[in-house]
Design an enzyme around this catalytic site. Sequence first.
Site, PDB file in Angstrom:
ATOM      1  N   GLN A  64      21.540 -47.101  20.488  1.00 33.54           N
ATOM      2  CA  GLN A  64      21.652 -46.805  19.065  1.00 33.54           C
ATOM      3  C   GLN A  64      20.346 -47.068  18.315  1.00 33.54           C
ATOM      4  O   GLN A  64      20.112 -46.468  17.275  1.00 33.54           O
ATOM      5  CB  GLN A  64      22.799 -47.597  18.456  1.00 33.54           C
ATOM      6  CG  GLN A  64      24.164 -47.047  18.879  1.00 33.54           C
ATOM      7  CD  GLN A  64      25.317 -47.763  18.203  1.00 33.54           C
ATOM      8  OE1 GLN A  64      25.368 -48.976  18.157  1.00 33.54           O
ATOM      9  NE2 GLN A  64      26.248 -46.999  17.679  1.00 33.54           N
TER      10      GLN A  64
ATOM     11  N   HIS B  68      33.030 -52.457  12.672  1.00 29.26           N
ATOM     12  CA  HIS B  68      31.966 -52.045  13.592  1.00 29.26           C
ATOM     13  C   HIS B  68      31.533 -50.605  13.346  1.00 29.26           C
ATOM     14  O   HIS B  68      30.339 -50.297  13.351  1.00 29.26           O
ATOM     15  CB  HIS B  68      32.418 -52.236  15.036  1.00 29.26           C
ATOM     16  CG  HIS B  68      32.716 -53.656  15.386  1.00 29.26           C
ATOM     17  ND1 HIS B  68      31.812 -54.667  15.187  1.00 29.26           N
ATOM     18  CD2 HIS B  68      33.834 -54.243  15.903  1.00 29.26           C
ATOM     19  CE1 HIS B  68      32.340 -55.824  15.557  1.00 29.26           C
ATOM     20  NE2 HIS B  68      33.563 -55.581  16.000  1.00 29.26           N
ATOM     21  N   LEU B  69      32.489 -49.725  13.096  1.00 37.10           N
ATOM     22  CA  LEU B  69      32.147 -48.331  12.817  1.00 37.10           C
ATOM     23  C   LEU B  69      31.405 -48.228  11.486  1.00 37.10           C
ATOM     24  O   LEU B  69      30.491 -47.405  11.343  1.00 37.10           O
ATOM     25  CB  LEU B  69      33.414 -47.477  12.805  1.00 37.10           C
ATOM     26  CG  LEU B  69      33.221 -45.956  12.737  1.00 37.10           C
ATOM     27  CD1 LEU B  69      32.273 -45.476  13.816  1.00 37.10           C
ATOM     28  CD2 LEU B  69      34.568 -45.251  12.848  1.00 37.10           C
ATOM     29  N   ALA B  70      31.761 -49.072  10.527  1.00 35.91           N
ATOM     30  CA  ALA B  70      31.045 -49.092   9.245  1.00 35.91           C
ATOM     31  C   ALA B  70      29.570 -49.407   9.461  1.00 35.91           C
ATOM     32  O   ALA B  70      28.680 -48.739   8.910  1.00 35.91           O
ATOM     33  CB  ALA B  70      31.681 -50.114   8.308  1.00 35.91           C
ATOM     34  N   ASP B  71      29.287 -50.423  10.291  1.00 33.91           N
ATOM     35  CA  ASP B  71      27.896 -50.785  10.580  1.00 33.91           C
ATOM     36  C   ASP B  71      27.127 -49.591  11.129  1.00 33.91           C
ATOM     37  O   ASP B  71      25.959 -49.369  10.791  1.00 33.91           O
ATOM     38  CB  ASP B  71      27.835 -51.901  11.643  1.00 33.91           C
ATOM     39  CG  ASP B  71      28.407 -53.217  11.143  1.00 33.91           C
ATOM     40  OD1 ASP B  71      28.461 -53.414   9.919  1.00 33.91           O
ATOM     41  OD2 ASP B  71      28.797 -54.037  11.994  1.00 33.91           O
TER      42      ASP B  71
ATOM     43  N   HIS C 261      26.779 -58.014   8.895  1.00 36.68           N
ATOM     44  CA  HIS C 261      26.043 -56.876   9.448  1.00 36.68           C
ATOM     45  C   HIS C 261      25.852 -55.779   8.413  1.00 36.68           C
ATOM     46  O   HIS C 261      24.763 -55.215   8.277  1.00 36.68           O
ATOM     47  CB  HIS C 261      26.780 -56.301  10.658  1.00 36.68           C
ATOM     48  CG  HIS C 261      26.397 -56.952  11.944  1.00 36.68           C
ATOM     49  ND1 HIS C 261      26.879 -56.525  13.161  1.00 36.68           N
ATOM     50  CD2 HIS C 261      25.587 -57.987  12.220  1.00 36.68           C
ATOM     51  CE1 HIS C 261      26.381 -57.272  14.131  1.00 36.68           C
ATOM     52  NE2 HIS C 261      25.600 -58.172  13.578  1.00 36.68           N
TER      53      HIS C 261
END
Length: 343
Positions: A102, A283-286, A308
């Site tokens: 990523q 986590h997907l927001a990050d 995060h």
Amino acid sequence: MKQDVIELDGAIGGGQVLRSALSLSMVTGRPFRIERIRAKRSRPGLLRQHLTAVMAAAQVCGARTQGAELGSQALSFEPGPIRGGEYRFAIGTAGSCTLVLQTLLPALLRAPQASRVWISGGTHNPLAPPTDFLTRSWLPLMRRMGAEIDLELLRHGFVPAGGGEIEVTVQPSKLSALHVCDRGSALSQKAFALTAGLASDIARRELDRVARRLDVRPAAMNAISLDPDCGPGNVLLLEYAFEHVTEVFSAFGQASLRAEAVADVAINQADAWLRSGAAVAEHLADQLLLPMALAGSGSFTTPGMTEHLHSNIAVIERFLPVSIACLEEGADQLRIEVSTRDQ
């Protein structure tokens, strides 16, 4: 004309601050210096996974670096032109392949030619999103933004042994705006319990716990036994597919945790997200924020602010002419809106 160096304080977060800075530096051509890298973590400074990300980023854009060594708490990074092509990166531990990937993807999407990348290390690491999360949750949304990315899991790698590998192909692509503020209609719920080199009843007990606590049909639960050489390792994955988004929650087996307790970790994460009504979990927001910023526009709802997310916003706004608004919509929902800032 030489650009001013962006100064960053790594103590505002963990490795995410470094990874976002590397991605944004490569894409914008702006050099940065970061100090106090992961200063508040139990093992501060660059670990093997972070150092691999730094060296991989430097190779992709021909960067000049200072401080790129294990344990370093300060790093200078001066990028050059992005280059596509074939790359192989080995973390050498069970450090996360997905986080290294990523870091590189924003730059590879802007390379002048296609790229193929192999990364070896940990594919299923409790401190990072597993590869399944990328393939089922994050990459479909990236493709909706216009990214041409394919990812193949060649071999699972668990903590502590590592030894996993992923292969990724990236075509040069321009990102467009994405808005994910509601989930849409529910489509399916699935559970997967993966084990490698461990007793088979671990997966059965985890899935039994899922069956007792969640409304998942028996036909949608799968126990998967991997090559013992990939282990020892165990992960429980819960997948919720909706019309506009798919979320994947994971929990990892540990010697000190009963199988039922492992299952509860993933179940509790999923339950909190489902009750919040938000479109994407933490986590997907990050991982949506930076691509949306590179696209210049986007929005999503998430249950709340995390370290995060907060540190990512701070880094992105240093590199890009964007504004990121955080609007509370009730006790368990935060709307994040990304827009281009007037220059």
